[in-house]
Design a protein around this motif. Structure first.
Motif, PDB file in Angstrom:
ATOM      1  N   GLU A 174       0.869  -1.188   0.000  1.00  0.00           N
ATOM      2  CA  GLU A 174       0.000   0.000   0.000  1.00  0.00           C
ATOM      3  C   GLU A 174       0.897   1.227   0.000  1.00  0.00           C
ATOM      4  OE1 GLU A 174      -3.275   0.293  -0.140  1.00  0.00           O
ATOM      5  OE2 GLU A 174      -4.077  -1.659   0.414  1.00  0.00           O
ATOM      6  N   SER A 196      -2.937  -3.678   4.567  1.00  0.00           N
ATOM      7  CA  SER A 196      -4.396  -3.682   4.496  1.00  0.00           C
ATOM      8  C   SER A 196      -4.784  -5.083   4.023  1.00  0.00           C
ATOM      9  CB  SER A 196      -4.912  -2.640   3.497  1.00  0.00           C
ATOM     10  OG  SER A 196      -4.927  -3.177   2.193  1.00  0.00           O
ATOM     11  N   GLN A 198      -6.177  -5.927   1.469  1.00  0.00           N
ATOM     12  CA  GLN A 198      -6.567  -5.718   0.077  1.00  0.00           C
ATOM     13  C   GLN A 198      -6.684  -7.014  -0.742  1.00  0.00           C
ATOM     14  OE1 GLN A 198      -7.654  -2.902  -1.210  1.00  0.00           O
ATOM     15  NE2 GLN A 198      -8.046  -3.904  -3.154  1.00  0.00           N
ATOM     16  N   LYS A 201      -9.406  -9.411   0.517  1.00  0.00           N
ATOM     17  CA  LYS A 201     -10.815  -9.042   0.268  1.00  0.00           C
ATOM     18  C   LYS A 201     -11.168  -9.250  -1.198  1.00  0.00           C
ATOM     19  CE  LYS A 201     -10.460  -3.918   0.217  1.00  0.00           C
ATOM     20  NZ  LYS A 201     -11.135  -2.690   0.666  1.00  0.00           N
ATOM     21  N   ARG A 220       1.478  -0.364   9.198  1.00  0.00           N
ATOM     22  CA  ARG A 220       2.382   0.293   8.257  1.00  0.00           C
ATOM     23  C   ARG A 220       3.520   0.923   9.047  1.00  0.00           C
ATOM     24  NH1 ARG A 220      -2.200   2.767   4.011  1.00  0.00           N
ATOM     25  NH2 ARG A 220      -3.361   0.820   3.997  1.00  0.00           N
ATOM     26  N   GLN A 235      -9.205   0.305   9.875  1.00  0.00           N
ATOM     27  CA  GLN A 235     -10.054   0.847   8.829  1.00  0.00           C
ATOM     28  C   GLN A 235     -11.274  -0.034   8.652  1.00  0.00           C
ATOM     29  OE1 GLN A 235      -7.407   1.260   5.503  1.00  0.00           O
ATOM     30  NE2 GLN A 235      -7.735  -0.797   4.742  1.00  0.00           N
ATOM     31  N   HIS A 328      -3.359   1.990  -5.502  1.00  0.00           N
ATOM     32  CA  HIS A 328      -2.496   0.816  -5.477  1.00  0.00           C
ATOM     33  C   HIS A 328      -2.642   0.054  -6.780  1.00  0.00           C
ATOM     34  CE1 HIS A 328      -6.197  -1.154  -4.508  1.00  0.00           C
ATOM     35  NE2 HIS A 328      -6.244  -0.676  -3.283  1.00  0.00           N
ATOM     36  N   GLY A 364      -9.991   5.655   1.225  1.00  0.00           N
ATOM     37  CA  GLY A 364      -9.710   5.527  -0.198  1.00  0.00           C
ATOM     38  C   GLY A 364     -10.208   4.194  -0.679  1.00  0.00           C
ATOM     39  N   GLY A 365     -10.397   4.121  -1.971  1.00  0.00           N
ATOM     40  CA  GLY A 365     -10.837   2.854  -2.537  1.00  0.00           C
ATOM     41  C   GLY A 365     -10.873   2.975  -4.040  1.00  0.00           C
ATOM     42  N   SER A 366     -11.409   1.945  -4.678  1.00  0.00           N
ATOM     43  CA  SER A 366     -11.449   1.962  -6.142  1.00  0.00           C
ATOM     44  C   SER A 366     -12.272   0.795  -6.646  1.00  0.00           C
ATOM     45  CB  SER A 366     -10.026   1.859  -6.711  1.00  0.00           C
ATOM     46  OG  SER A 366      -9.382   0.688  -6.241  1.00  0.00           O
ATOM     47  N   ARG A 368     -11.743  -2.421  -8.955  1.00  0.00           N
ATOM     48  CA  ARG A 368     -10.496  -3.182  -9.112  1.00  0.00           C
ATOM     49  C   ARG A 368     -10.364  -3.781 -10.505  1.00  0.00           C
ATOM     50  NH1 ARG A 368      -9.713  -0.931  -4.151  1.00  0.00           N
ATOM     51  NH2 ARG A 368     -11.076  -1.878  -2.620  1.00  0.00           N
ATOM     52  N   GLY A 409     -14.192  -1.446  -3.849  1.00  0.00           N
ATOM     53  CA  GLY A 409     -14.404  -1.232  -2.419  1.00  0.00           C
ATOM     54  C   GLY A 409     -13.864   0.094  -1.960  1.00  0.00           C
ATOM     55  N   ILE A 410     -13.868   0.221  -0.661  1.00  0.00           N
ATOM     56  CA  ILE A 410     -13.412   1.463  -0.041  1.00  0.00           C
ATOM     57  C   ILE A 410     -13.028   1.117   1.396  1.00  0.00           C
ATOM     58  CG2 ILE A 410     -15.733   2.138   0.751  1.00  0.00           C
ATOM     59  CD1 ILE A 410     -14.915   5.073  -0.056  1.00  0.00           C
ATOM     60  N   ALA A 411     -12.193   1.948   1.986  1.00  0.00           N
ATOM     61  CA  ALA A 411     -11.757   1.650   3.354  1.00  0.00           C
ATOM     62  C   ALA A 411     -11.634   2.944   4.162  1.00  0.00           C
ATOM     63  CB  ALA A 411     -10.438   0.894   3.336  1.00  0.00           C
TER      64      ALA A 411
END
Ligand code: ASP
Length: 466
Positions: A174, A196, A198, A201, A220, A235, A328, A364-366, A368, A409-411
């Motif tokens: 990340e 995370s 990521q 999930k 981190r 998160q 990411h 943040g999220g996106s 994928r 998704g988003i976190a």
């Protein structure tokens, strides 16, 4: 006799009750002793009247932070002695029996907070269990629990499934340094704590769960700032299949709008719906990708949420000839920009979305990538060789060949959101057991040395010269 909580005493006027708690303060007045008794629910005044000398003498020994059991009679206070500043100010407890359950040394600082804080963070964190007895910290911890419960209830209601993912796992980039865990059984090999969840999930989407969430600890190894802890944070990690970006943003907006209305009624959300601002517009108009769009920046009760969308996929500057993604490497490029990845990658935009509140990035999220060929292309652009890609992300690339739903998704960050909602100056002040800004746990005294044998078991030789 069953013990009741202090806040319940007001419903027991004229009756005998049993209370447990801490002595907040003790005062002698003539032949009487008054104490403020505190438990997790609140404070009540207890009076020890002359008559029962044995009990009165014991009451005279009471000092702040002694733990006691008191059986007493709940009396209404005469009108002129009513204390309007106390929820239990209309009553007082006339003690009939006193039991000292444990004594306390004089605490290194006052538990009752004063306007002007005199105790240093070092001392507060060293004695965090005493610091946590203070009213503002009790409220913080209790609000945090309510906050998490609200999220859980809301998402279960929306058909989400709560799933825990491994803490000891494999590195997921990340953009920060990993916390590594050496393997005892496999010399020279390491696990990593998740930056995370990521990858997990996304694999849960491949596994068919469709709507996942977890209040996930993320680790981190970064330098600390007021809005960033140096070690771990929590998160609200969410991932959804078959939903487009707007559906994800909408769900996030509904969740936090309802949460704020219910748990923080004193706060006002400025905009509804929350503005969706493109990255370009944010940079042009506000010169930042985390704009503070509050109308009155001095109003601590104003909450101006917005989403930043339409991000460029990569940062404008390459580093050592490699592209650096804004989000990411699992973020999907915008569909119409996929061809740009071949010849003008810096022009390609992504399906990233950031959640911004009062000038802070709080999530943040996106959407994928769910096509292994595009994933391979992104890995190539960020300078991960085919061999490295196979070694680090082979599992994901392989999973993407077995029927993967479009997903995203988003976190939202729990600590940052609470820092703002509880008007705290930094994220350390919204966790029960924080590290200092320079990454020490003063309470448990970590990091600390370990035994020769432990190092040997882990195949580690220290090199501390220099
Ligand atoms: N894994 C991302 C992060 O921790 C969030 C996400 O893309 O859902 O920032």
């Amino acid at each position: 006799m069953k013990r009741i909580l202090i806040t319940e005493t007001a419903n027991h006027v004229g009756k005998k009750v049993k209370l447990n708690g801490w002595v907040q303060s003790a005062r002698r007045m003539g032949k009487m002793v008054f104490i403020d008794l505190r438990d997790v629910s609140g404070i009540v005044q207890v009076v020890f009247l002359p008559g029962n000398d044995k009990m009165l003498n014991k009451a005279k020994e009471l000092r702040p932070e002694f733990v006691v059991e008191i059986i007493g009679h709940v009396n209404e206070r005469p009108e002129k002695l009513v204390n309007k500043n106390m929820p239990t100010g209309k009553i007082e407890i006339e003690a009939l029996e006193l039991n000292i359950l444990s004594e306390s040394k004089t605490p290194p600082f006052e538990i009752v907070e004063t306007e002007k804080e005199e105790v240093t963070e070092e001392i507060r964190y060293k004695y965090r269990y005493l610091d946590l007895r203070r009213e503002s910290n009790q409220n913080m911890v209790i609000m945090r629990s309510k906050f998490n419960k609200y999220i859980r209830d809301f998402l279960h209601e929306e058909g989400f499934i709560e799933i825990e993912t491994p803490i000891i796992g494999k590195s997921t980039p990340e953009g920060a340094r990993d916390y590594l865990v050496p393997s005892r059984v496999y010399p020279g090999k390491f696990y990593a704590l998740p930056q995370s969840p990521q990858q997990y999930k996304q694999l849960l989407m491949v596994a068919g769960f469709e709507k996942y969430f977890q209040i996930a600890p993320c680790f981190r190894d970064e330098d600390s700032r007021s809005d960033r802890a140096p070690d771990q944070f929590f998160q609200l990690d969410m991932e959804m299949s078959f939903m487009n970006q707007e559906e994800i943003l909408n769900l996030t907006e509904r969740l936090f709008t309802k949460l704020v209305t219910n748990l923080f009624p004193e706060k006002k959300v400025t905009y509804s719906p929350w503005p969706r601002i493109t990255y370009q517009e944010a940079m042009e108009k506000y010169k930042t990708d985390k704009p503070d769009i509050r109308i009155n920046k001095n109003d601590s009760n104003e909450l101006a949420f917005c989403f930043i969308v339409d991000w460029p996929y990569f940062e404008p500057e390459l580093k050592d000839g490699k592209h650096i993604p804004f989000h990411h490497i699992f973020t999907a490029p915008r569909t119409e920009d996929i061809p740009l990845l071949e010849y003008e990658p810096l022009k390609a935009r992504s399906w990233q979305h950031d959640l911004v509140l009062n000038g802070y990035e709080v999530g943040g999220g996106s959407l994928r990538i769910h096509d292994h060929k595009i994933q391979e292309k992104i890995l190539e652009l960020v300078g991960i060789s085919k061999e490295e890609a196979k070694e680090q992300f082979g599992h994901l690339l392989e999973a993407f060949q077995y029927g993967v739903p479009p997903h995203g998704g988003i976190a939202p960050g729990i600590d940052r959101l609470l820092m703002i909602l509880l008007n705290r100056a930094n994220v350390r002040e919204v966790v029960a057991f924080p590290k200092t800004g320079d990454n020490r746990d003063l309470l448990m005294n970590s990091p600390s040395e370990v035994s020769e044998q432990q190092l040997k078991d882990l195949h580690i030789k220290l090199d501390l010269k220099k």
